[in-house]
Write a protein that holds these residues in place. Structure first.
Motif, PDB file in Angstrom:
ATOM      1  N   THR A 151       5.976 -40.258 135.227  1.00 24.75           N
ATOM      2  CA  THR A 151       7.147 -41.138 135.507  1.00 24.75           C
ATOM      3  C   THR A 151       7.837 -41.753 134.310  1.00 24.75           C
ATOM      4  OG1 THR A 151       5.608 -42.832 135.970  1.00 24.75           O
ATOM      5  CG2 THR A 151       6.239 -41.627 137.877  1.00 24.75           C
ATOM      6  N   ALA A 152       7.018 -42.150 133.430  1.00 26.45           N
ATOM      7  CA  ALA A 152       7.789 -42.527 131.951  1.00 26.45           C
ATOM      8  C   ALA A 152       8.368 -41.552 131.548  1.00 26.45           C
ATOM      9  CB  ALA A 152       6.361 -43.026 131.028  1.00 26.45           C
ATOM     10  N   GLU A 193       7.241 -41.478 142.067  1.00 29.18           N
ATOM     11  CA  GLU A 193       8.254 -41.358 141.185  1.00 29.18           C
ATOM     12  C   GLU A 193       9.693 -41.699 141.544  1.00 29.18           C
ATOM     13  OE1 GLU A 193       5.877 -37.125 139.836  1.00 29.18           O
ATOM     14  OE2 GLU A 193       7.876 -37.107 140.547  1.00 29.18           O
ATOM     15  N   LEU A 227      11.520 -44.625 139.363  1.00 25.63           N
ATOM     16  CA  LEU A 227      13.064 -44.380 138.949  1.00 25.63           C
ATOM     17  C   LEU A 227      13.872 -45.779 139.421  1.00 25.63           C
ATOM     18  CD1 LEU A 227      13.466 -40.755 139.581  1.00 25.63           C
ATOM     19  CD2 LEU A 227      13.386 -41.814 137.284  1.00 25.63           C
ATOM     20  N   VAL A 267      11.943 -41.214 133.253  1.00 28.81           N
ATOM     21  CA  VAL A 267      12.578 -42.555 132.768  1.00 28.81           C
ATOM     22  C   VAL A 267      13.083 -42.293 131.103  1.00 28.81           C
ATOM     23  CG1 VAL A 267      12.830 -44.998 132.289  1.00 28.81           C
ATOM     24  CG2 VAL A 267      11.587 -43.807 134.095  1.00 28.81           C
ATOM     25  N   GLU A 268      12.555 -41.899 130.433  1.00 30.58           N
ATOM     26  CA  GLU A 268      12.598 -41.652 129.014  1.00 30.58           C
ATOM     27  C   GLU A 268      13.874 -40.659 128.883  1.00 30.58           C
ATOM     28  OE1 GLU A 268      10.633 -40.206 124.752  1.00 30.58           O
ATOM     29  OE2 GLU A 268       9.570 -39.557 126.852  1.00 30.58           O
ATOM     30  N   ALA A 319      13.393 -48.525 137.491  1.00 31.90           N
ATOM     31  CA  ALA A 319      14.131 -48.690 136.174  1.00 31.90           C
ATOM     32  C   ALA A 319      15.412 -48.569 136.044  1.00 31.90           C
ATOM     33  CB  ALA A 319      13.443 -47.447 135.348  1.00 31.90           C
ATOM     34  N   ILE A 379      17.277 -46.089 137.102  1.00 36.03           N
ATOM     35  CA  ILE A 379      17.875 -44.698 137.123  1.00 36.03           C
ATOM     36  C   ILE A 379      18.187 -44.126 138.426  1.00 36.03           C
ATOM     37  CG2 ILE A 379      16.980 -42.334 136.244  1.00 36.03           C
ATOM     38  CD1 ILE A 379      16.859 -44.596 134.121  1.00 36.03           C
ATOM     39  N   ARG A 431      17.191 -41.962 130.137  1.00 38.27           N
ATOM     40  CA  ARG A 431      18.108 -42.840 129.483  1.00 38.27           C
ATOM     41  C   ARG A 431      18.483 -42.397 128.234  1.00 38.27           C
ATOM     42  NH1 ARG A 431      13.406 -47.660 130.308  1.00 38.27           N
ATOM     43  NH2 ARG A 431      14.415 -48.763 132.011  1.00 38.27           N
TER      44      ARG A 431
END
Length: 260
Positions: A81-82, A111, A115, A85-86, A118, A120, A89
């Protein structure tokens, strides 16, 4: 003529699509899933996605394997999941390619929630789940008017990897004439024992479908009282879907698919 580039949703930069790849056969992809593969900049795929589907990604797209397999060393879900997001972005069009359907006994909801937290933007592209499409490729319908008016889809292990205890097994055994178990091989002996103790017949037909809808598909037909021993004797390995009930008996007339 239908034009994928015009008639389907645009894949915007900085967004994530959670896409279901279906049980195996590339022909079972939706048009929207194929559209996403053709436009994604970065594809993060599960371990169970067929290589023929991954090959449909557009030339130049980065393909990153971050699959999770029960009982095997896997990438932690938090890392997956990180990573989603990374990349989003960074303005990348990210396609998270998952076997079956993202929201059926998978990590798709986790997931999507990450998102959303964050900020997203994301889209969910449903896929054909193995408990329906995979069984169809084995010649087994999940419902038939002459056998059942209900079906239960059940996970074979909970979040802790053990056989789930959070639901009433006795009620499940009585209320669902047909049951489809995902990820059920690891605890198949205990699963069968639970169902027998709840009143299901030892001679009730069971089928185990391994690597459904792929050239390596294997189907074992058995009975509830002996299925665990039969699977062990055959050396069957995950991924597999297990189906219990009268629909299994239809396979001798409906087994239509020849893997190629």
């Amino acid at each position: 003529m239908f034009d994928l580039s015009v008639d389907l949703a645009p894949f915007e930069a900085g967004t994530v699509w959670l896409v279901g790849a279906g049980p195996g056969d590339p022909g079972l992809l939706s048009l929207l899933a194929l559209h996403g593969l053709r436009h994604a900049d970065h594809v993060i795929c599960d371990a169970l996605v067929d290589a023929r589907i991954i090959a449909l990604a557009r030339p130049g797209a980065v393909v990153e394997a971050m699959g999770k397999r029960g009982g095997l060393e896997s990438v932690p879900q938090s890392d997956i999941t990180a990573r989603l997001v990374e990349l989003a972005r960074q303005g990348v069009r990210v396609l998270r390619l998952k076997g079956g359907d993202p929201f059926v006994f998978g990590r798709g909801p986790e997931e999507a929630l990450a998102l959303a937290a964050a900020g997203i933007p994301f889209r969910v592209v449903p896929g054909i789940t193995a408990g329906i499409g995979g069984l169809a490729y084995a010649g087994i319908p999940v419902t038939s008017r002459d056998t059942n008016s209900a079906v239960a889809f059940v996970t074979g292990h909970g979040a802790d990897g053990e056989l789930p205890d959070e639901f009433d097994w006795d009620s499940l055994a009585r209320g669902a004439p047909v049951m489809v178990f995902y990820m059920g091989l690891k605890h198949l002996d205990r699963l069968a024992a639970r169902l027998l103790a709840a009143g299901r017949r030892p001679d009730e037909p069971v089928a185990v479908v391994c690597r459904a809808a792929t050239p390596d598909q294997t189907v074992l037909e058995s009975r509830l009282g002996s299925v665990a021993a039969d699977v062990a004797a055959a050396g069957l390995k995950p991924p597999a879907v297990v189906v219990l009930g009268g629909v299994v008996a239809l396979r001798d007339r409906l087994d239509w698919w020849i893997p190629s």
